[in-house]
Design an enzyme around this catalytic site. Structure first.
Site, PDB file in Angstrom:
ATOM      1  N   LYS A   4      38.296  32.175 117.278  1.00 20.89           N
ATOM      2  CA  LYS A   4      39.191  32.919 116.696  1.00 20.89           C
ATOM      3  C   LYS A   4      38.689  33.818 115.759  1.00 20.89           C
ATOM      4  O   LYS A   4      37.938  33.607 114.755  1.00 20.89           O
ATOM      5  CB  LYS A   4      40.060  31.632 115.705  1.00 20.89           C
ATOM      6  CG  LYS A   4      41.402  32.675 115.240  1.00 20.89           C
ATOM      7  CD  LYS A   4      42.324  31.405 114.551  1.00 20.89           C
ATOM      8  CE  LYS A   4      43.287  32.230 113.886  1.00 20.89           C
ATOM      9  NZ  LYS A   4      44.274  31.014 113.371  1.00 20.89           N
ATOM     10  N   LYS A  60      41.197  33.528 120.991  1.00 16.40           N
ATOM     11  CA  LYS A  60      42.217  34.231 120.053  1.00 16.40           C
ATOM     12  C   LYS A  60      41.851  35.280 119.422  1.00 16.40           C
ATOM     13  O   LYS A  60      41.042  35.066 118.559  1.00 16.40           O
ATOM     14  CB  LYS A  60      43.190  33.201 119.543  1.00 16.40           C
ATOM     15  CG  LYS A  60      44.359  33.763 118.641  1.00 16.40           C
ATOM     16  CD  LYS A  60      44.577  32.395 118.007  1.00 16.40           C
ATOM     17  CE  LYS A  60      45.901  32.927 116.849  1.00 16.40           C
ATOM     18  NZ  LYS A  60      46.071  31.913 115.864  1.00 16.40           N
TER      19      LYS A  60
HETATM   20  C1  PBG Z   1      47.142  29.821 111.858  1.00 21.79           C
HETATM   21  C2  PBG Z   1      47.592  30.889 113.053  1.00 21.79           C
HETATM   22  C3  PBG Z   1      47.837  32.144 113.113  1.00 21.79           C
HETATM   23  C4  PBG Z   1      48.128  32.375 114.380  1.00 21.79           C
HETATM   24  C5  PBG Z   1      48.474  31.202 115.030  1.00 21.79           C
HETATM   25  N1  PBG Z   1      47.776  30.184 114.130  1.00 21.79           N
HETATM   26  C6  PBG Z   1      47.422  33.060 112.025  1.00 21.79           C
HETATM   27  C7  PBG Z   1      46.173  33.519 111.526  1.00 21.79           C
HETATM   28  O1  PBG Z   1      45.159  32.753 111.831  1.00 21.79           O
HETATM   29  O2  PBG Z   1      45.856  34.434 110.672  1.00 21.79           O
HETATM   30  C8  PBG Z   1      48.471  33.571 114.740  1.00 21.79           C
HETATM   31  C9  PBG Z   1      49.503  33.834 116.034  1.00 21.79           C
HETATM   32  C10 PBG Z   1      50.088  35.072 116.391  1.00 21.79           C
HETATM   33  O3  PBG Z   1      49.639  36.054 115.810  1.00 21.79           O
HETATM   34  O4  PBG Z   1      50.933  35.007 117.188  1.00 21.79           O
HETATM   35  N2  PBG Z   1      47.974  28.789 111.623  1.00 21.79           N
END
Ligand code: PBG
Length: 307
Positions: free
Chosen positions: A181, A233
């Site tokens: 991520k 992601k």
């Molecule tokens: C954290 C989380 C995020 C997203 C999904 N889970 C935000 C981040 O990590 O900043 C982002 C998903 C998206 O942008 O569609 N709970």
């Protein structure tokens, strides 16, 4: 002939629909930067889960938007907190025909917007957060989640959550680990979706877009700790990593087409600059082609209807 020789397919069962459920609202609330996506009420969320089930989607991934946030994100542990009740609602509607997944992270519940609790110097405290994640995972499993999705990028989170689930008798609840991520600008619209007021940024615990090799280390660690599915992601800017991860591990690989990816295509289409339907299909197909078995996309229901 093209259909006969197509290498990659898009099927409803490969898609997971991320959904936002907000506490204390009477009507679904549109999210300005994500046209077509809403913060659901509990009732409208149930309808959306029912539709997802009827369409034969693979699952739904639930995010909670609590009315009140605090420094330690206590709303995430409360069995009556919005995410846990939304999971219970969803499970009731989904039965075992549609997987109910819940986001396991504190950022929707903390007033500072970080994914963990902070130490006395205001830094995210990795190990103190792990303990909270373990309890949060059990609360979500108690509520009926088939799958929990730790997304906070704390080191050791998968192992701690697996142990906590097992100790609570939830051996059959699976972990979809956000293993890879990146600290990405493409999460921008998500901030609005969960009413987040993030102070600072997440660069101390999310990955540097300049780096690829550490992604391999992240997925190997997560699989060793007990991840059942590993996720990459965002998706489109990281297709190289989707392919690498697919070649590295034997567990299913998911990729999350995030809020900013959605917003870009919707915005360009709204201006008539691209063909919306083709762009959506092409973008999701590209993620599958790169090697993702599972795609989380805000277009999951629309694609399910179309396919
Ligand atoms: C954290 C989380 C995020 C997203 C999904 N889970 C935000 C981040 O990590 O900043 C982002 C998903 C998206 O942008 O569609 N709970």
């Amino acid at each position: 002939m093209r259909r006969l020789v197509a290498e990659t397919s898009l099927r409803p069962q490969d898609l997971v629909l991320p959904m936002f459920v907000a506490e204390g609202i009477d009507d679904p609330r549109p999210i300005g930067s994500m046209p077509g996506v809403v913060q659901h009420t509990r009732a409208s969320a149930r309808d959306a889960v029912r539709e997802a089930r009827e369409l034969g989607l693979g699952g739904v991934m639930l995010f909670g938007v609590p009315e009140r946030k605090d420094a330690i994100g206590s709303g995430g542990l409360d069995p009556d907190g919005i995410l846990n009740v939304a999971v219970a609602d969803a499970r009731e509607v989904a039965g075992d025909d549609l997987l109910v997944m819940s986001d396991l992270c504190l950022d929707e519940f903390t007033d500072h917007g970080h994914c963990g609790v902070l130490d006395d110097r205001g830094r995210v405290d990795n190990d103190a957060t792990l303990e909270v994640y373990g309890r949060m995972g059990v609360a979500q499993a108690d509520a009926g989640a088939h799958v929990v999705g730790p997304s906070g990028m704390m080191d050791g989170q998968v192992g701690v959550i697996r142990a906590a689930l097992d100790a609570a008798g939830h051996q059959d609840v699976a972990i979809l680990a956000y293993a890879v991520k990146y600290a990405s600008a493409f999460y921008g619209p998500f901030r609005e979706a969960v009413d987040s007021s993030l102070q600072g940024d997440r660069r101390t615990y999310q990955q540097d877009p300049a780096n690829a090799r550490e992604s391999v280390r992240e997925v190997l660690l997560d699989v060793e700790e007990g991840a059942d599915v590993v996720m990459v992601k965002p998706a489109m800017s990281y297709l190289d990593l989707v392919a690498t991860v697919r070649a590295t591990v034997s567990v299913p690989v998911a990729a999350y087409q995030v809020s900013g990816e959605y917003a870009m295509i919707e915005a360009a289409a709204e201006r008539g600059w691209i063909d919306r339907d083709r762009a959506i299909e092409e973008s999701v197909l590209s993620v599958r082609r790169a090697g993702a078995d599972i795609v989380l996309t805000y277009w999951a229901a629309e694609l399910g209807r179309r396919l």
